[in-house]
Design an enzyme around this catalytic site. Structure first.
Site, PDB file in Angstrom:
ATOM      1  N   HIS A  40      -3.506   2.088  -3.390  1.00  0.00           N
ATOM      2  CA  HIS A  40      -3.000   3.391  -2.952  1.00  0.00           C
ATOM      3  C   HIS A  40      -2.467   3.505  -1.531  1.00  0.00           C
ATOM      4  CE1 HIS A  40      -2.555   7.735  -2.800  1.00  0.00           C
ATOM      5  NE2 HIS A  40      -3.416   7.841  -1.811  1.00  0.00           N
ATOM      6  N   ARG A  93      -6.197  10.361   1.535  1.00  0.00           N
ATOM      7  CA  ARG A  93      -5.840   9.352   2.545  1.00  0.00           C
ATOM      8  C   ARG A  93      -7.034   9.114   3.479  1.00  0.00           C
ATOM      9  NH1 ARG A  93      -1.562   6.397   0.679  1.00  0.00           N
ATOM     10  NH2 ARG A  93       0.012   7.798  -0.199  1.00  0.00           N
ATOM     11  N   ARG A 140       9.139   4.142  -8.260  1.00  0.00           N
ATOM     12  CA  ARG A 140       9.728   3.341  -7.170  1.00  0.00           C
ATOM     13  C   ARG A 140      10.459   2.111  -7.689  1.00  0.00           C
ATOM     14  NH1 ARG A 140       4.719   4.589  -3.254  1.00  0.00           N
ATOM     15  NH2 ARG A 140       5.359   6.728  -2.795  1.00  0.00           N
ATOM     16  N   HIS A 171       0.151   8.294  -9.228  1.00  0.00           N
ATOM     17  CA  HIS A 171       1.460   8.297  -9.892  1.00  0.00           C
ATOM     18  C   HIS A 171       1.298   8.302 -11.412  1.00  0.00           C
ATOM     19  CE1 HIS A 171       4.296   7.504  -6.463  1.00  0.00           C
ATOM     20  NE2 HIS A 171       3.126   7.275  -5.882  1.00  0.00           N
ATOM     21  N   ARG A 200       5.321  18.312  -9.850  1.00  0.00           N
ATOM     22  CA  ARG A 200       5.784  17.637  -8.631  1.00  0.00           C
ATOM     23  C   ARG A 200       6.479  16.316  -8.982  1.00  0.00           C
ATOM     24  NH1 ARG A 200       1.723  16.005  -4.931  1.00  0.00           N
ATOM     25  NH2 ARG A 200       3.029  16.466  -3.128  1.00  0.00           N
ATOM     26  N   ASP A 205      -1.367  -2.086  -6.403  1.00  0.00           N
ATOM     27  CA  ASP A 205      -0.333  -1.222  -6.995  1.00  0.00           C
ATOM     28  C   ASP A 205       0.922  -2.025  -7.351  1.00  0.00           C
ATOM     29  OD1 ASP A 205      -2.281   0.238  -5.635  1.00  0.00           O
ATOM     30  OD2 ASP A 205      -0.926   1.879  -5.173  1.00  0.00           O
ATOM     31  N   LYS A 265      -5.463  18.634  -7.250  1.00  0.00           N
ATOM     32  CA  LYS A 265      -5.220  17.378  -6.538  1.00  0.00           C
ATOM     33  C   LYS A 265      -6.523  16.599  -6.510  1.00  0.00           C
ATOM     34  CE  LYS A 265      -3.818  15.331  -2.156  1.00  0.00           C
ATOM     35  NZ  LYS A 265      -3.800  15.510  -0.697  1.00  0.00           N
TER      36      LYS A 265
END
Length: 315
Positions: free
Chosen positions: A270, A249, A55, A85, A136, A17, A242
């Site tokens: 991730h 996770r 970020r 993302h 979101r 990432d 989703k």
């Protein structure tokens, strides 16, 4: 998978990432180019594991860099996976395919509506039938501090504020839709949700092993039929609000049992961790945190390369 020119296993580079850090990406790419034999580097398969945005401060420059790679390195093969993302960024821009069964995106809000107030879902222009993750992504989270990461949220639960700012608009502004160039929209729209290679080589204690490779941003769900998951991911099925393979996770950490019957490498980003165990590769040392390195793994050698390395120059 062999390199036909050299009759050696083809180099496969899996890059974790990036999260808007252009300098990290440039340094990592330079280190890879220095460490790998030029002929092998120039014919490599390069798999980017997703999460190019948010970020870090330079999402726009990161996408420019990635978009230009195929013309700069025409003999490489480039695979650009979607991260959660990137999916959310694309959703806000209206780039995702509609659910195949004709159900509107807003039906997907209901399952998670208890989170709407806390997460401050986007309610600006165009929200009325936006895919949940777009709302979101562009929303404004009420809680300021991300306890899990130990940093403040940057605009939304996705930390999307810096992405808006990289295009010169404030977080949550619909002006982003016009500020993002068409070539960036095309790039986001064309990201794949999964990539498979039938024959990739890895070095092991027993020597070179030939394996199947599945690259997917978060992983595959352990308790669900693998073929059904792959079919849905290849179709970019947005019926589910989703996508676990992009955002799960614990449920996607391990390799599904059926994939252990034929040697299969599953590689992901991730998780904000570096985890290499047998055929499960998780390459996300950065986690979008400024002080962490961005890492890549090179196959078949299983060598890790980071943006912070200072490799010796090849004469």
């Amino acid at each position: 998978m062999t390199d036909p020119k050299h009759n050696k296993p083809r180099i496969v580079i899996c890059i974790g990432d990036i999260h808007g850090y252009i300098t990290k990406l440039q340094n990592l790419w330079s280190n890879l180019e220095t460490l790998i034999n030029p002929q092998e580097f120039n014919s490599a398969l390069v798999v980017f594991l997703g999460d190019y945005c948010d970020r870090g401060p330079d999402t726009k420059k990161v996408l420019d860099f990635l978009i230009n790679l195929p013309s700069k390195y025409p003999n490489q093969k480039h695979v650009f996976l979607s991260g959660n993302h990137d999916l959310a960024f694309a959703a806000f821009l209206g780039l995702l395919p509609e659910p195949r069964n004709g159900v509107p995106f807003k039906e997907g809000w209901k399952e998670y509506e208890d989170n709407e107030e806390r997460e401050g879902w986007y309610k600006g222009d165009g929200y009325e039938n936006m895919y949940l993750q777009g709302r979101r992504w562009a929303g404004t989270i009420k809680v300021r501090f991300n306890v899990a990461k130990g940093i403040e949220y940057r605009g939304s639960i996705y930390d999307a504020g810096p992405t808006f700012e990289s295009y010169g608009v404030p977080h949550g502004s619909t002006d982003l839709i016009n500020a993002v160039p068409d070539e960036h929209k095309n790039f986001l729209a064309n990201l794949v949700w999964v990539h498979e290679e039938d024959d990739v080589c890895i070095e092991s204690a027993e020597g070179i092993k030939h394996c199947k490779l599945i690259a997917v941003h978060a992983g595959l769900e352990k308790g669900k039929d693998v073929e059904e998951q792959l079919k849905s991911l290849k179709a970019k099925d947005t019926l589910v609000p989703k996508i676990e393979a992009l955002s799960g996770r614990k449920n996607v950490w391990d390799i599904p049992q059926t994939l252990t019957e034929k040697p299969t490498v599953v590689v992901s980003g991730h998780h904000g961790k570096l985890h290499i165990e047998d055929h499960r590769l998780i390459i996300d040392e950065g986690g979008g945190i400024e002080s962490n390195p961005v890492a890549a793994i090179v196959l078949p050698s299983m060598k890790l390369v980071r943006d912070t390395d200072n490799p010796p120059k090849i004469a």
